[in-house]
Design a protein around this motif. Structure first.
Motif, PDB file in Angstrom:
ATOM      1  N   HIS A 368       0.829  -1.205   0.000  1.00 22.30           N
ATOM      2  CA  HIS A 368       0.000   0.000   0.000  1.00 22.30           C
ATOM      3  C   HIS A 368       0.866   1.259   0.000  1.00 22.30           C
ATOM      4  CE1 HIS A 368      -3.616  -2.358   1.873  1.00 22.30           C
ATOM      5  NE2 HIS A 368      -3.408  -2.647   0.602  1.00 22.30           N
ATOM      6  N   VAL A 369       1.959   1.226   0.759  1.00 28.53           N
ATOM      7  CA  VAL A 369       2.857   2.384   0.801  1.00 28.53           C
ATOM      8  C   VAL A 369       3.464   2.619  -0.579  1.00 28.53           C
ATOM      9  CG1 VAL A 369       4.957   3.344   1.806  1.00 28.53           C
ATOM     10  CG2 VAL A 369       3.354   2.070   3.250  1.00 28.53           C
ATOM     11  N   ARG A 370       3.934   1.549  -1.220  1.00 28.70           N
ATOM     12  CA  ARG A 370       4.522   1.697  -2.560  1.00 28.70           C
ATOM     13  C   ARG A 370       3.497   2.266  -3.539  1.00 28.70           C
ATOM     14  NH1 ARG A 370       6.731  -3.322  -1.331  1.00 28.70           N
ATOM     15  NH2 ARG A 370       5.123  -4.374  -2.590  1.00 28.70           N
ATOM     16  N   PHE A 371       2.269   1.757  -3.448  1.00 29.38           N
ATOM     17  CA  PHE A 371       1.208   2.237  -4.333  1.00 29.38           C
ATOM     18  C   PHE A 371       0.947   3.729  -4.121  1.00 29.38           C
ATOM     19  CE2 PHE A 371      -3.439   3.039  -4.728  1.00 29.38           C
ATOM     20  CZ  PHE A 371      -3.550   2.905  -6.102  1.00 29.38           C
ATOM     21  N   LEU A 372       0.828   4.138  -2.874  1.00 30.80           N
ATOM     22  CA  LEU A 372       0.555   5.544  -2.571  1.00 30.80           C
ATOM     23  C   LEU A 372       1.701   6.436  -3.029  1.00 30.80           C
ATOM     24  CD1 LEU A 372      -1.024   5.111   0.973  1.00 30.80           C
ATOM     25  CD2 LEU A 372      -2.227   5.802  -1.114  1.00 30.80           C
ATOM     26  N   GLU A 373       2.932   5.970  -2.876  1.00 29.38           N
ATOM     27  CA  GLU A 373       4.073   6.763  -3.339  1.00 29.38           C
ATOM     28  C   GLU A 373       4.065   6.885  -4.861  1.00 29.38           C
ATOM     29  OE1 GLU A 373       7.338   5.894   0.209  1.00 29.38           O
ATOM     30  OE2 GLU A 373       7.378   4.677  -1.630  1.00 29.38           O
ATOM     31  N   GLU A 374       3.642   5.842  -5.549  1.00 30.25           N
ATOM     32  CA  GLU A 374       3.634   5.871  -7.008  1.00 30.25           C
ATOM     33  C   GLU A 374       2.563   6.789  -7.567  1.00 30.25           C
ATOM     34  OE1 GLU A 374       5.273   1.347  -7.975  1.00 30.25           O
ATOM     35  OE2 GLU A 374       3.135   1.694  -7.662  1.00 30.25           O
ATOM     36  N   ILE A 375       1.468   6.968  -6.837  1.00 23.87           N
ATOM     37  CA  ILE A 375       0.377   7.809  -7.356  1.00 23.87           C
ATOM     38  C   ILE A 375       0.337   9.187  -6.693  1.00 23.87           C
ATOM     39  CG2 ILE A 375      -1.005   5.769  -7.884  1.00 23.87           C
ATOM     40  CD1 ILE A 375      -2.813   6.560  -5.476  1.00 23.87           C
ATOM     41  N   ALA A 376       1.307   9.478  -5.828  1.00 28.35           N
ATOM     42  CA  ALA A 376       1.284  10.745  -5.088  1.00 28.35           C
ATOM     43  C   ALA A 376       1.372  11.962  -6.006  1.00 28.35           C
ATOM     44  CB  ALA A 376       2.413  10.779  -4.067  1.00 28.35           C
ATOM     45  N   LEU A 377       1.911  11.785  -7.200  1.00 25.31           N
ATOM     46  CA  LEU A 377       2.038  12.914  -8.135  1.00 25.31           C
ATOM     47  C   LEU A 377       0.702  13.317  -8.748  1.00 25.31           C
ATOM     48  CD1 LEU A 377       3.399  11.735 -11.589  1.00 25.31           C
ATOM     49  CD2 LEU A 377       2.435  10.188  -9.904  1.00 25.31           C
ATOM     50  N   LEU A 378      -0.348  12.499  -8.584  1.00 22.45           N
ATOM     51  CA  LEU A 378      -1.634  12.742  -9.236  1.00 22.45           C
ATOM     52  C   LEU A 378      -2.520  13.613  -8.369  1.00 22.45           C
ATOM     53  CD1 LEU A 378      -2.288   9.079 -10.435  1.00 22.45           C
ATOM     54  CD2 LEU A 378      -1.262  10.951 -11.752  1.00 22.45           C
ATOM     55  N   GLU A 379      -3.062  14.697  -8.946  1.00 20.33           N
ATOM     56  CA  GLU A 379      -3.991  15.556  -8.221  1.00 20.33           C
ATOM     57  C   GLU A 379      -5.320  14.857  -7.988  1.00 20.33           C
ATOM     58  OE1 GLU A 379      -3.441  18.415  -6.819  1.00 20.33           O
ATOM     59  OE2 GLU A 379      -1.371  18.547  -7.539  1.00 20.33           O
ATOM     60  N   PHE A 388      -2.175   2.851 -15.661  1.00 21.36           N
ATOM     61  CA  PHE A 388      -1.375   3.370 -16.771  1.00 21.36           C
ATOM     62  C   PHE A 388      -0.076   3.992 -16.260  1.00 21.36           C
ATOM     63  CE2 PHE A 388      -0.157   6.236 -20.175  1.00 21.36           C
ATOM     64  CZ  PHE A 388      -0.448   5.504 -21.325  1.00 21.36           C
ATOM     65  N   VAL A 389      -0.174   4.764 -15.187  1.00 20.33           N
ATOM     66  CA  VAL A 389       1.000   5.446 -14.648  1.00 20.33           C
ATOM     67  C   VAL A 389       1.981   4.448 -14.044  1.00 20.33           C
ATOM     68  CG1 VAL A 389       1.779   7.060 -12.866  1.00 20.33           C
ATOM     69  CG2 VAL A 389      -0.209   7.612 -14.265  1.00 20.33           C
ATOM     70  N   ARG A 390       1.449   3.462 -13.349  1.00 23.83           N
ATOM     71  CA  ARG A 390       2.289   2.476 -12.652  1.00 23.83           C
ATOM     72  C   ARG A 390       2.711   1.322 -13.556  1.00 23.83           C
ATOM     73  NH1 ARG A 390      -0.909  -0.238  -9.410  1.00 23.83           N
ATOM     74  NH2 ARG A 390       0.822  -1.054  -8.146  1.00 23.83           N
ATOM     75  N   GLN A 391       2.103   1.224 -14.736  1.00 19.30           N
ATOM     76  CA  GLN A 391       2.325   0.089 -15.637  1.00 19.30           C
ATOM     77  C   GLN A 391       2.016  -1.215 -14.908  1.00 19.30           C
ATOM     78  OE1 GLN A 391       6.423   1.225 -16.947  1.00 19.30           O
ATOM     79  NE2 GLN A 391       5.499   1.365 -18.979  1.00 19.30           N
ATOM     80  N   ALA A 392       0.839  -1.234 -14.302  1.00 21.58           N
ATOM     81  CA  ALA A 392       0.398  -2.376 -13.510  1.00 21.58           C
ATOM     82  C   ALA A 392      -1.074  -2.625 -13.805  1.00 21.58           C
ATOM     83  CB  ALA A 392       0.620  -2.110 -12.029  1.00 21.58           C
ATOM     84  N   ALA A 393      -1.633  -3.671 -13.187  1.00 20.50           N
ATOM     85  CA  ALA A 393      -3.033  -4.012 -13.423  1.00 20.50           C
ATOM     86  C   ALA A 393      -3.781  -4.277 -12.129  1.00 20.50           C
ATOM     87  CB  ALA A 393      -3.118  -5.227 -14.346  1.00 20.50           C
ATOM     88  N   ASP A 394      -3.242  -3.823 -11.002  1.00 22.95           N
ATOM     89  CA  ASP A 394      -3.852  -4.141  -9.704  1.00 22.95           C
ATOM     90  C   ASP A 394      -4.343  -2.913  -8.949  1.00 22.95           C
ATOM     91  OD1 ASP A 394      -1.385  -3.041  -9.232  1.00 22.95           O
ATOM     92  OD2 ASP A 394      -0.744  -4.540  -7.756  1.00 22.95           O
ATOM     93  N   SER A 395      -4.465  -1.788  -9.615  1.00 22.21           N
ATOM     94  CA  SER A 395      -4.800  -0.547  -8.908  1.00 22.21           C
ATOM     95  C   SER A 395      -6.193  -0.590  -8.302  1.00 22.21           C
ATOM     96  CB  SER A 395      -4.680   0.655  -9.851  1.00 22.21           C
ATOM     97  OG  SER A 395      -3.345   0.810 -10.289  1.00 22.21           O
ATOM     98  N   GLN A 396      -7.159  -1.175  -9.009  1.00 22.98           N
ATOM     99  CA  GLN A 396      -8.506  -1.225  -8.447  1.00 22.98           C
ATOM    100  C   GLN A 396      -8.529  -2.030  -7.161  1.00 22.98           C
ATOM    101  OE1 GLN A 396     -11.460   0.431  -9.778  1.00 22.98           O
ATOM    102  NE2 GLN A 396     -11.788   0.010  -7.599  1.00 22.98           N
ATOM    103  N   ARG A 397      -7.809  -3.159  -7.134  1.00 23.52           N
ATOM    104  CA  ARG A 397      -7.758  -3.964  -5.906  1.00 23.52           C
ATOM    105  C   ARG A 397      -7.131  -3.163  -4.767  1.00 23.52           C
ATOM    106  NH1 ARG A 397      -3.783  -6.552  -3.526  1.00 23.52           N
ATOM    107  NH2 ARG A 397      -2.402  -6.453  -5.354  1.00 23.52           N
ATOM    108  N   LEU A 398      -6.040  -2.465  -5.035  1.00 23.04           N
ATOM    109  CA  LEU A 398      -5.368  -1.698  -3.990  1.00 23.04           C
ATOM    110  C   LEU A 398      -6.251  -0.554  -3.495  1.00 23.04           C
ATOM    111  CD1 LEU A 398      -1.804  -1.671  -5.575  1.00 23.04           C
ATOM    112  CD2 LEU A 398      -2.456  -2.809  -3.451  1.00 23.04           C
TER     113      LEU A 398
END
Length: 761
Positions: A368-379, A388-398
């Protein structure tokens, strides 16, 4: 709107809403657009359909699917309001006024008020500090995490009348953008308010005059309105603060109350406002939790068993800071020993770790910490953007796993858009710093935003990534649209000033954008300097379209020198492809200049007809109204009264439908229609047109009259005053025209028209 007198057919409705009849039928089939009113076998569309279509298009632009729209509208029709499901009942149409649509700059989520979470504790004590329904304007000034936004939302429920909301960001630190945002917020709750004001603000009208008129209109209201202005700490400009202070002293809170939320004390005389009875201020101490509220949160809401002495310790060590108390409860609920948690509260540096961020992050899962750090740039974000930003497919689950975290805030009730709490996002960004991969995430965010039509956000992320060349290419492509939906090109100016200066002076397109902004602002010296730069850069290039637009800018912003402007406009129009989106504006500008230099010739009439046949004409209502008015002048001069009257009435209909009544760029259309009415012998209509146009340009000095609209309007006003028997006013206006003409080289037929107006005076 004339089309609405008897309703519109499906084809007329599709044209009016910039869609196709096929799409209209598809919306009916999906159940998101009500059926038309049937007369025999023909369906007619009315105002309700226009409003619903505006909502559909605005929500689609925000990313909502058709299936989501069906759910939203079903909830609306079942008794909920759009305020319940997307944040503001009339937000989808509040950003639109006739042909003006600023939704690209103001997303719906900007006007969403926060919902109270399940663990919310009613703030009885702060509410008791306010005078109640008779409260003056209100300022909640306290650090992040003090619960200002939630308290403001709670206050809205207790104050009389209707409430509205706007959340500010750094881009709103410019007078026209700030007041446009506040006006749109008001319109989300009072949709019949400010239609004409929005057009003036966006169209480049005098901001001070618009603000005075807005204050007068709000003061005349019978139903109270409260507008929450959240995140005011993002505004530091002295111009905005000076205007805001004026507003607080001149608009009665009984009609329109502002409820300001800021982490810092605004840079205005708040103490003087408070002493004068205009403002009541709640500070950090007023928003702090007492022991009863702390016990209600920790024991009753979060289920943490604490003794009264421990509650006392929590309040004492956190100074009653709501966020600190909440995080204490989350830490205790996660299983951390009470002794260690309470001891950590006494660390002397706790205030430097806003929200006790290290503590809360320590109790989150590493993923969860890694996810939040990766999306922190988004308003703001949704699962698709995060993937798309993380190049991953698990954002909805997180995101689902973080649903109960107070720092992840939903921006709509279907859970599509979310954001991080601003302070927590700042902490995460500080942790990430300039880490490897940050620039790439900004670039991917920009790509996603551009693809999905969120163009201002795309520019922002390219600049943040240091990708100035890519930002410049995007700005070069989109700036013409944004010139027309911000006061005097303010948004474009903001973008351009974020780029390195040498990049501007090396790019003919960006230099042309700078020249256009200067022209809109009536800054002739700056415009000429940037025009010279464009000419030097484009002389050796094959950029035909750039040279065409350059000639158009020089012709349109002519400062009354119409003879020289005609040469530029001719050259520009010759280079402009007939199917170019700017062809209608170039053609209308050239027709107007030919009329004012050579009179009502066949060529002028042909140009007007060419403009009116352009496929891009619906995108240019000013060119459309102008071409009809110019055609009316030529026909009236020739004695074709019926056709001339039909043409001028068409110009008026377009101005009315597009709500261009006080848009400065439309001033020349009023001068032409006034002249046409006068030539047709309709003196009362001519006077009304001249007076309406004069209201638009009143106060514009000769030095700032970039489009040369003032002199022709004053000449028509002289005719009107003489017809009204007001010769003294006519002589005063004539003297003003003569003074202005003295500073103009090559004024075309203006001296002749003035002589005609003053004949026998």
């Amino acid at each position: 709107m004339a089309l609405l007198a008897d309703g519109m057919t499906i084809d007329e409705f599709a044209r009016a809403t910039n869609t196709s009849a096929r799409n209209v039928r598809a919306y009916h089939e999906r159940g998101i657009l009500p059926p038309p009113r049937m007369v025999g076998r023909t369906g007619f569309y009315e105002e309700i359909h226009l409003d619903r279509m505006a909502a559909i298009q605005a929500l689609q632009a925000e990313g909502f699917s058709l299936a989501s729209l069906r759910a939203l509208f079903d909830a609306w029709e079942a008794g909920a309001s759009l305020d319940d499901v997307v944040g503001a009942k009339h937000a989808p149409v509040a950003t639109r006024s006739g042909a003006i649509d600023v939704s690209a700059l103001y997303p719906l989520t900007k006007f969403r008020r926060p919902d109270a979470r399940d663990e919310h504790v009613p703030r009885t004590r702060p509410l008791s500090l306010l005078p109640g329904a008779d409260s003056p304007h209100i300022l909640l000034s306290a650090p992040g995490g003090s619960g200002k936004s939630i308290l403001a939302a709670e206050l809205l429920k207790t104050l009389p009348g209707v409430g509205a909301w706007v959340s500010l960001d750094a881009d709103d630190d410019e007078p026209s953008r700030f007041w446009t945002a506040v006006l749109i917020a008001a319109r989300t709750s009072v949709p019949d308010f400010g239609d004409e004001l929005l057009g003036r603000l966006v169209g480049g009208g005098s901001l001070d005059t618009a603000l005075i008129d807005a204050a007068d209109a709000l003061s005349a209201r019978t139903e109270p309105l409260t507008v929450v202005v959240d995140d005011l700490h993002n505004i530091s400009g002295t111009a905005v603060m000076s205007q805001l202070q004026w507003f607080l002293t001149h608009v009665s809170p009984a009609q329109c109350r502002l409820l300001l939320c800021s982490r810092t004390r605004p840079q205005m005389s708040t103490a003087r406002l408070a002493m004068g009875g205009h403002l009541v201020i709640l500070n950090t101490e007023d928003l702090a939790f007492d022991e009863d509220e702390t016990a209600a949160l920790l024991i009753d809401r979060l289920g943490v068993p604490l003794a009264p002495a421990e509650i006392h310790t929590v309040v004492a060590q956190t100074d009653g800071w709501p966020a600190g108390i909440y995080l204490t409860g989350m830490a205790l609920r996660s299983g951390a020993p009470a002794t260690s948690v309470l001891q950590s509260l006494s660390r002397p540096d706790r205030q430097t770790h806003e929200y006790f961020s290290e503590e809360v992050l320590a109790f989150l899962e590493p993923a969860h910490v890694r996810f939040l750090e990766e999306i922190a740039l988004l308003e703001r974000f949704n699962a698709d953007l995060c993937d798309f930003v993380r190049q991953a497919a698990d954002s909805q689950r997180l995101l689902d796993e973080l649903a109960d975290n107070m720092f992840v805030i939903e921006l709509d009730d279907v859970g599509y858009w979310k954001r991080l709490h601003h302070v927590f996002a700042g902490v995460l960004r500080a942790r990430v710093g300039a880490s490897e991969g940050l620039a790439s995430r900004h670039i991917r965010t920009a790509a996603w935003c551009e693809e999905h039509g969120h163009l201002p956000a795309a520019v922002h992320h390219l600049v943040e990534a240091g990708e100035f060349q890519r930002a410049a290419r995007l700005i070069s492509k989109i700036y013409p649209m944004f010139l027309n939906i911000s006061n005097q090109g303010a948004v474009v100016s903001q973008w351009l000033h974020k780029l390195p200066p040498d990049l501007l002076t090396r790019s003919p397109t960006l230099s042309l954008a700078m020249a256009s902004v200067a022209g809109l602002r009536g800054e002739q010296d700056d415009m000429d300097a940037w025009v010279a730069t464009v000419e030097a850069l484009s002389a050796a290039s094959e950029a035909t379209l750039t040279r065409s637009l350059l000639m158009f800018v020089r012709g349109a912003f002519n400062f009354g020198e119409v003879e020289r402007a005609l040469q530029w406009a001719c050259s520009g129009f010759a280079l402009c492809p007939p199917d170019d989106p700017w062809a209608p504006m170039q053609g209308a500008s050239l027709a107007l200049l030919r009329l004012r230099v050579g009179g009502p010739t066949d060529e002028v009439l042909s140009l007007a007809d060419q403009v009116l046949s352009s496929a891009h004409l619906p995108d240019h209502p000013i060119a459309q109204a102008g071409a009809w008015a110019i055609k009316a002048v030529v026909l009236a001069e020739r004695g074709d009264r019926a056709a001339g009257l039909a043409a001028v009435l068409r110009a008026n209909e377009i101005r009315s439908r597009s709500r261009l009544h006080r848009v400065p760029q439309s001033a020349n259309t009023w001068a032409s229609s006034a002249r046409a009415y006068r030539l047709l012998g309709r003196t009362d209509s001519a006077a009304a047109e001249a007076e309406a146009g004069h209201k638009i340009i009143a106060g514009v000095s000769a030095e700032k009259d970039a489009t040369g609209a003032v002199v022709p309007l004053l000449i028509e006003l002289i005719h009107a005053r003489r017809a009204q028997g007001r010769d003294a006013d006519a002589r005063r206006l004539a003297a003003e025209v003569r003074r202005r003409l003295q500073g103009i080289n090559g004024p075309g037929l203006m001296p002749v028209w003035l002589a005609e107006a003053c004949d026998g005076l």
